[in-house]
Design an enzyme around this catalytic site. Structure first.
Site, short mmCIF file in Angstrom:
data_model
loop_
_atom_site.label_atom_id
_atom_site.label_comp_id
_atom_site.label_asym_id
_atom_site.label_seq_id
_atom_site.Cartn_x
_atom_site.Cartn_y
_atom_site.Cartn_z
N LYS A 79 -30.99 1.25 16.75
CA LYS A 79 -30.88 2.91 16.16
C LYS A 79 -31.47 2.79 14.72
CE LYS A 79 -26.85 5.80 15.57
NZ LYS A 79 -24.98 5.55 15.29
N SER A 154 -22.73 9.29 19.08
CA SER A 154 -24.45 9.35 17.93
C SER A 154 -25.43 8.66 18.85
CB SER A 154 -23.54 9.60 16.42
OG SER A 154 -23.55 8.24 16.30
N SER A 178 -18.48 5.73 18.36
CA SER A 178 -20.78 6.38 19.31
C SER A 178 -21.18 4.74 19.89
CB SER A 178 -21.07 6.28 17.63
OG SER A 178 -21.23 7.73 17.18
N1 GLN Z 1 -18.08 11.58 17.75
C1 GLN Z 1 -17.64 11.11 16.55
C2 GLN Z 1 -18.04 12.12 15.37
O1 GLN Z 1 -18.91 13.01 15.93
C3 GLN Z 1 -18.10 9.96 16.15
C4 GLN Z 1 -19.58 9.45 15.72
C5 GLN Z 1 -19.85 7.74 15.39
O2 GLN Z 1 -18.92 7.27 16.34
N2 GLN Z 1 -21.33 7.70 14.57
O3 GLN Z 1 -18.22 11.93 14.66
#
Ligand code: GLN
Length: 508
Positions: A79, A154, A178
């Site tokens: 990532k 994400s 995410s």
């Molecule tokens: N969807 C969540 C957010 O927008 C989780 C994001 C994550 O785990 N990096 O914060």
């Protein structure tokens, strides 16, 4: 069997035995990336040359009878939130476009040490803020099961590249879901380890008390293999755990007899899609058939999870992202006209009037230009909630509720070993469906944020498909350091079912 479909475990075995060379493996995956990355957009950077030269080095060392690392020749996608000294690290933000970190993240060094072959950096929501990958400054990722749908986020690029066989393994990060949510929406296996199990050093910080790195793979067995390399204490991360790293791969082969899995009635309340509910219930039935027992448990404060998370995470983000000021690194705004006209009358007078000094103007304009709308929204929410008049009402209160959420889990784990349920309320949703409604996007995380707030472990894996052919995800959550059990339960399930073996129909 096709090389692309071999598990990570089988790939490293085949390379070690000399059935196939690391270069052949790398070439096959790199060709696949070349073919599919145009439409899917899972990678922000592909390091063909670097990957092939590392693979050649591994082959040469094998030939010379020299020792090889446990992941020798295994292609891995990382990532773009993890620092890599030999590839740009952008966090999918214009703010960091072209940024080259001076060092590798701890996880990246461990992967290199284990002789893994890093093939590229994957697309994501900007600074890991989002649940659909549509917040990337470099375009959304397409879900390999249906190009009109989101892969989740994400870590959407990491999930999509594994689902599309562009890499057998990817690394993701999980602050509120995410790893698990995109894994669920793309039909792969994603493990969010216990907070501190994997070092965060070199992970671009989003919300430091929640962030955790983990593997995204096709199976629990592959996740176990990768965890043996990436987990472990790191003196460079003060929150890293000193506990010894178990031999996850040798702890899989045990029956589930007597395993107590909790089921939370509220998980099946309003908002849960009926097809997802059916898939999840079938998975409970499969676990039962495998010898586990299912018990009702309560997480009374889980309903405050989204509100709590969307205070704690933005507060920490507003502080973490203060470092992007245009001065240290990243995007810097061109000097404004007001400054060029500066004639020594002092900053105040020389600036356009809107800013108190050219320096402040540079900070403000760099941030205005470099950050996307969701990142700005989070910074504003967090800054507001931390401001002196509101700190107690929002941030301090959120921390107290976080404590209650954590206590709920501790209480529940008195009577069950793991808690099962859906990963997300729906299967993959259409691109564009939630982009104009941030709250709808936030609600996608309703089943995942609790794990992060409590600092415990969670895993997601496919447990069926909708009539429209989209994967349905199942989530298991376990107490701190329960990774061996999470992986074992998932591995057992995957021995008895074949959902995780299904592949999307893509050009060969
Ligand atoms: N969807 C969540 C957010 O927008 C989780 C994001 C994550 O785990 N990096 O914060």
């Amino acid at each position: 069997m096709q090389l692309l479909e071999l598990s990570a475990v089988d790939l490293v075995t085949a390379i070690r035995q000399g059935d196939i060379t690391a270069v052949q493996v790398a070439e096959r995956f790199l060709d696949r990336i070349e073919k599919l990355n145009g439409p899917i957009n899972a990678f922000l950077n592909v390091d063909r040359e670097g990957a092939l030269s590392r693979a050649a080095d591994i082959d040469a060392r094998r030939k010379a009878g020299k020792p090889l690392g446990p992941l020798a020749g295994l292609p891995i996608a990382v990532k773009d939130a993890l620092c890599t000294a030999d590839q740009p690290t952008t966090c999918a933000s214009k703010m960091l476009a072209g940024f080259r970190p001076p060092y590798d993240a701890d996880v990246v060094s461990r992967l290199r040490q284990a002789d893994a072959v890093i093939v590229g950096k994957t697309n994501m929501d900007e600074f890991a803020m989002g649940g659909s990958n549509e917040n990337s400054a470099f375009g959304p990722v397409k879900n390999p099961w249906d190009f009109t749908r989101a892969p989740g986020g994400s870590s959407g690029g990491s999930a999509a590249c594994v689902a599309a066989d562009m890499a057998p393994v990817a690394i993701g990060s999980d602050t509120g879901g995410s790893i698990r949510q995109p894994a669920g929406l793309c039909g792969i296996t994603g493990l969010k380890p216990t907070y501190g199990r994997v070092s965060r050093r070199g992970l671009v910080a989003f919300a430091s008390s929640l962030d955790q790195i983990g593997p995204m793979t096709r199976s629990a067995a592959d996740a176990a293999l990768v965890m043996e390399t990436i987990a472990g204490h790191d003196r460079g991360d003060a929150t890293s755990l000193a506990d010894a790293v178990p031999r996850y791969t040798s702890m899989l082969e045990q029956p589930l007899t007597g395993l107590r899995i909790g089921r939370v009635a509220e998980h099946f309340g309003p908002g849960l899609d009926s097809e997802v509910a059916r898939g999840v219930e079938e998975a409970f039935a499969a676990f039962k058939a495998a010898g586990a027992t299912i018990h009702d448990v309560e997480l009374p404060h889980a309903k405050y999870g989204i509100t709590t998370y969307y205070l704690v995470a933005p507060c920490e983000a507003s502080s973490n992202l203060a470092r992007y000021d245009g001065a240290h690194y990243g995007h810097r705004a061109e000097p404004g006209r007001g400054h060029r006209a500066e004639t020594g009358r002092g900053h105040q007078a020389a600036s356009s009037g809107e800013f108190e000094s050219p320096l402040v103007e540079m900070y403000c304009r760099s941030r205005a230009e470099g950050f996307g709308p969701e990142v700005k929204r989070r910074i504003m929410l967090g800054t507001y909630a931390l401001s002196s008049g509101y700190y107690d009402a929002y941030y301090a209160k959120a921390l107290r509720v976080r404590r209650l959420i954590r206590q709920d889990y501790l209480d529940a784990f008195q009577s069950v070993d793991l808690i099962g349920g859906p990963v997300s309320p729906t299967a993959a949703f259409p691109l564009g469906e939630k982009t104009s409604d941030p709250l709808a996007m936030y609600l996608v995380d309703m089943y995942t944020v609790g794990t992060n707030l409590a600092g415990i472990g969670g895993i997601s894996f496919p447990c069926g498909f909708t009539k429209g052919g989209l994967p349905i995800g199942f989530q298991l959550q376990g107490p701190a350091l329960s990774e061996p059990l999470l992986l074992r339960a998932t591995d057992r399930y995957q021995q008895l079912t074949d959902w995780h073996r299904r592949r999307p129909k893509l050009p060969a």
